[in-house]
Design a protein around this motif. Structure first.
Motif, PDB file in Angstrom:
ATOM      1  N   ILE A 112       8.731  43.317  13.844  1.00  0.00           N
ATOM      2  CA  ILE A 112       9.885  42.973  13.407  1.00  0.00           C
ATOM      3  C   ILE A 112       9.989  42.952  12.478  1.00  0.00           C
ATOM      4  O   ILE A 112       8.687  42.164  11.929  1.00  0.00           O
ATOM      5  CB  ILE A 112      11.035  41.348  14.415  1.00  0.00           C
ATOM      6  N   HIS A 113      10.741  42.784  11.559  1.00  0.00           N
ATOM      7  CA  HIS A 113      10.824  43.142  10.027  1.00  0.00           C
ATOM      8  C   HIS A 113      11.814  41.370   9.959  1.00  0.00           C
ATOM      9  O   HIS A 113      13.065  41.643   9.096  1.00  0.00           O
ATOM     10  CB  HIS A 113      11.326  44.021   8.986  1.00  0.00           C
ATOM     11  N   TRP A 114      10.372  40.653   9.982  1.00  0.00           N
ATOM     12  CA  TRP A 114      11.907  39.088   9.442  1.00  0.00           C
ATOM     13  C   TRP A 114      12.581  38.990   8.171  1.00  0.00           C
ATOM     14  O   TRP A 114      13.452  38.283   7.705  1.00  0.00           O
ATOM     15  CB  TRP A 114      10.661  38.195   9.170  1.00  0.00           C
ATOM     16  N   PRO A 115      11.732  39.429   6.818  1.00  0.00           N
ATOM     17  CA  PRO A 115      12.442  39.712   5.859  1.00  0.00           C
ATOM     18  C   PRO A 115      14.330  40.214   5.906  1.00  0.00           C
ATOM     19  O   PRO A 115      15.105  40.077   5.435  1.00  0.00           O
ATOM     20  CB  PRO A 115      11.861  40.335   4.795  1.00  0.00           C
ATOM     21  N   LEU A 116      13.817  41.668   6.961  1.00  0.00           N
ATOM     22  CA  LEU A 116      15.111  42.169   6.419  1.00  0.00           C
ATOM     23  C   LEU A 116      16.645  42.177   7.801  1.00  0.00           C
ATOM     24  O   LEU A 116      16.352  42.656   8.313  1.00  0.00           O
ATOM     25  CB  LEU A 116      14.688  43.834   6.497  1.00  0.00           C
ATOM     26  N   THR A 117      16.220  40.981   8.467  1.00  0.00           N
ATOM     27  CA  THR A 117      16.831  40.800   9.506  1.00  0.00           C
ATOM     28  C   THR A 117      17.768  39.352  10.076  1.00  0.00           C
ATOM     29  O   THR A 117      16.999  37.950   9.341  1.00  0.00           O
ATOM     30  CB  THR A 117      15.565  40.377  10.745  1.00  0.00           C
ATOM     31  N   THR A 118      18.800  39.670  10.539  1.00  0.00           N
ATOM     32  CA  THR A 118      20.168  38.486   9.918  1.00  0.00           C
ATOM     33  C   THR A 118      20.826  38.361  11.109  1.00  0.00           C
ATOM     34  O   THR A 118      20.174  39.075  12.209  1.00  0.00           O
ATOM     35  CB  THR A 118      20.670  38.920   8.690  1.00  0.00           C
ATOM     36  N   PRO A 119      21.396  37.542  11.459  1.00  0.00           N
ATOM     37  CA  PRO A 119      22.225  37.394  12.864  1.00  0.00           C
ATOM     38  C   PRO A 119      22.824  38.515  13.067  1.00  0.00           C
ATOM     39  O   PRO A 119      23.217  39.043  14.352  1.00  0.00           O
ATOM     40  CB  PRO A 119      23.331  36.258  12.095  1.00  0.00           C
ATOM     41  N   LYS A 120      23.360  39.655  11.669  1.00  0.00           N
ATOM     42  CA  LYS A 120      24.059  40.691  11.916  1.00  0.00           C
ATOM     43  C   LYS A 120      23.151  42.087  12.308  1.00  0.00           C
ATOM     44  O   LYS A 120      23.424  42.873  12.290  1.00  0.00           O
ATOM     45  CB  LYS A 120      25.805  40.682  11.964  1.00  0.00           C
ATOM     46  N   VAL A 121      22.018  41.981  11.262  1.00  0.00           N
ATOM     47  CA  VAL A 121      21.211  42.726  11.592  1.00  0.00           C
ATOM     48  C   VAL A 121      19.520  43.104  12.121  1.00  0.00           C
ATOM     49  O   VAL A 121      19.372  42.028  12.282  1.00  0.00           O
ATOM     50  CB  VAL A 121      21.423  43.381   9.356  1.00  0.00           C
ATOM     51  N   LEU A 122      19.356  43.902  12.274  1.00  0.00           N
ATOM     52  CA  LEU A 122      18.022  43.446  12.875  1.00  0.00           C
ATOM     53  C   LEU A 122      16.901  44.865  12.842  1.00  0.00           C
ATOM     54  O   LEU A 122      17.728  45.945  13.277  1.00  0.00           O
ATOM     55  CB  LEU A 122      17.747  43.999  15.075  1.00  0.00           C
ATOM     56  N   THR A 123      15.662  44.234  12.309  1.00  0.00           N
ATOM     57  CA  THR A 123      15.061  45.971  11.770  1.00  0.00           C
ATOM     58  C   THR A 123      14.077  45.843  11.962  1.00  0.00           C
ATOM     59  O   THR A 123      12.975  44.840  12.045  1.00  0.00           O
ATOM     60  CB  THR A 123      15.004  45.415   9.662  1.00  0.00           C
ATOM     61  N   LEU A 124      13.726  47.314  12.572  1.00  0.00           N
ATOM     62  CA  LEU A 124      12.071  46.557  13.520  1.00  0.00           C
ATOM     63  C   LEU A 124      11.221  48.289  13.012  1.00  0.00           C
ATOM     64  O   LEU A 124      12.009  48.972  12.701  1.00  0.00           O
ATOM     65  CB  LEU A 124      12.426  47.513  15.192  1.00  0.00           C
ATOM     66  N   GLU A 125      10.265  47.838  13.032  1.00  0.00           N
ATOM     67  CA  GLU A 125       8.909  49.505  13.612  1.00  0.00           C
ATOM     68  C   GLU A 125       9.475  50.331  14.021  1.00  0.00           C
ATOM     69  O   GLU A 125      10.346  50.233  14.911  1.00  0.00           O
ATOM     70  CB  GLU A 125       8.119  48.933  13.981  1.00  0.00           C
TER      71      GLU A 125
END
Length: 551
Positions: free
Chosen positions: A223-236
């Motif tokens: 998981i890329h936590w700095p780019l993860t929000t309740p409506k956007v999930l950023t993964l490898e």
């Protein structure tokens, strides 16, 4: 309740139109009152098509129901298991607005490139491929704009419908109101992508401690936590192909099937935290025998007690032991159902065992290699449903995960034998429970405990005998339902007392009546007869109202 349903008039009219298009008669039977047993559901494919046409929320509801073989027959489970919302992707200009709002920084400073065409679209979100300014490729899972209002409106309607169905016998036994509440909480949680991110991270950490497999062979994206929000999930970004569509020339299919079996057995029976939706689209082949596990939105949890019972139940199913299956099923039953059926538990156990024997009899002639374990496990849960035994919902998720897993394994290698793969793993777990992770220290500790017990037992026995013989020992006994027995005895004693009083009044009145002329006591005998009549009438009425004279 009806006013609450009428608040969403436009949506209600749309639902009515979909239902009428697929056949109102089916849904009329579903919501009919006064019928005993289960309502008449529409045929499986009709129900599936209704849910698809009603939109993403109802598709999710169907997917949840597909995990509950303890509530629905197998043909409905099979039909609903294929539910996927046929939803076109949202145009990029709409998605871009939401993405900028969530990340709160210029996209040009975050990504060196960003594909405006989605690589996948679902009922909740769509996925875009992007490259960070650092050069790392990521997958952006972006929630469909405006979805929260749709979910709020539809979940309100679903709760209202559940309250209607709860008026039927099926609704009460299945506790559809609790099921609706569970679904509404689940879909609300699914709208918060930070929860899915936490699920993904926890699963990745757990699978790095592989007990029966090489953790390097099973990949869960970071998981890329700095780019993860309740409506956007950023993964490898995972570069691969769906497992059943990929070229697996560099790997043995049987080894892949064994890897998945052992990984999911560890998740379910050891960790108690498992990926509950391992369908073929969520498993990617990465080459060199490596498999990626994607989309951790649906997670199942099992407490240690349920894990232990489930493990023993799996062993009983493989052994085709109907009696043990029945006993363990009752242990798995939800507490309120167990309490409600406590008085006829013997009857329930006998009936359940009889049903299991009829169910397992058809498998007696089959070899262990011919046994469809996941189907048999689902049939066990369905037999429990027919006996009105409520099973925890997470066991339905477990059944669905096992069904998907066995289906994929048999497609990889047709002669794959899931029960034979599970036997040594179960034996290893039972051995560890018996001996512990370090057998020698456990054995020495047990020997030390036995030594202390042998030294202390004579002294303890001497103290016990001394207290008994000295008449100073006090015993505290607790008898279940003693209050009910005491109340019954009090009522019986009161009625007996009233009967004696009434009889005494009658006898006294008769004596006084015979001696009236001698003692000139006028009216007293009539007064006593009247009092005796009133008390006797009250006693008869109280006995009749108690129902004790009924046959």
């Amino acid at each position: 309740m009806f006013a609450r349903l009428a608040q969403s008039g436009a949506r209600q009219a749309e639902i009515l139109e979909v239902v009428l298009r697929h056949g109102w008669d089916y849904m009329r039977r579903l919501l009919s009152f006064g019928k005993a047993g289960e309502p008449q559901l529409p045929p499986p494919m009709v129900l599936r098509n209704i849910l698809v046409d009603l939109g993403p929320v109802y598709v999710k509801l169907g997917q949840l129901l597909s995990t509950r073989p303890d509530l629905l027959p197998r043909e409905y489970i099979e039909a609903l298991s294929t539910l996927q919302a046929d939803v076109p992707p949202v145009p990029w200009n709409t998605v871009e607005i939401l993405l900028r709002q969530q990340l709160r920084q210029p996209l040009e400073q975050v990504f060196s490139s960003l594909d405006t065409e989605s690589v996948a679209a679902g009922s909740i979100a769509q996925v875009h491929r992007a490259c960070l300014v650092s050069g790392e490729w990521v997958a952006l899972k972006i929630q469909r704009p405006g979805l929260e209002a749709v979910v709020e409106r539809d979940t309100r309607l679903i709760r209202g419908i559940a309250e209607l169905v709860a008026q039927t016998e099926f609704g009460r036994l299945a506790d559809v109101v609790a099921l609706a509440d569970e679904f509404c909480r689940a879909i609300q949680a699914e709208l918060d992508f930070t929860q899915e991110a936490r699920h993904t991270e926890q699963l990745r950490q757990q699978l790095q401690r592989g007990r029966w497999f090489d953790p390097a062979q099973l990949v869960v994206p970071r998981i890329h936590w700095p780019l993860t929000t309740p409506k956007v999930l950023t993964l490898e970004w995972i570069e691969g192909r769906p497992l059943l569509e990929a070229d697996r020339s560099d790997a043995d299919p049987e080894n892949i099937a064994r890897l998945l079996t052992r990984a999911f057995f560890q998740q379910i029976c050891i960790d108690g935290y498992f990926h509950a939706d391992p369908h073929p689209g969520n498993l990617f082949y990465l080459g060199s025998g490596r498999v990626a596990l994607l989309d951790c939105g649906m997670i199942g949890r099992l407490d240690p007690r349920t894990q232990q019972i489930l493990l023993e139940l799996m062993l009983a199913i493989v052994s085709l032991d109907a009696q043990r299956c029945a006993e363990l099923t009752l242990e798995l039953a939800l507490p309120e159902r167990s309490t409600a059926r406590l008085r006829d538990q013997t009857v329930s156990l006998a009936q359940l065992q009889s049903d299991y024997e009829r169910l397992l009899r058809q498998y007696y002639a089959l070899s262990i290699a011919e046994l469809n374990f996941s189907q048999l496990f689902s049939e066990i849960l369905q037999a429990a449903r027919r006996n009105q035994i409520r099973i925890p919902g997470n066991l339905g998720l477990c059944a669905k995960a096992l069904a998907n897993l066995e289906g994929i394994a048999r497609q990889l290698t047709p002669d794959y034998n899931l029960p034979e793969q599970l036997r040594p793993l179960m034996a290893d777990v039972f051995r560890a429970q018996l001996l512990g992770e370090a057998p020698l220290p456990s054995l020495l500790r047990t020997a030390l405990d036995l030594k202390n017990l042998s030294l202390q037992s004579p002294r303890q026995m001497e103290l016990l005998l001394s207290r008994i013989t000295s008449e100073t020992q006090r015993w505290n006994l607790t008898i279940q339902e003693l209050d009910g027995i005491r109340s019954s005895l009090d009522q019986s004693a009161n009625r007996l007392s009233y009967s004696i009083v009434v009889g005494s009044l009658i006898v006294g009145a008769a004596i006084i009546s015979a001696q009236t002329q001698r003692f000139q006591v006028f009216g007293l005998s009539e007064l006593l007869f009247g009092a005796a009549s009133l008390l006797g009438l009250w006693l008869v009425i109280s006995i009749l109202r108690s129902g004790r004279l009924r046959g």
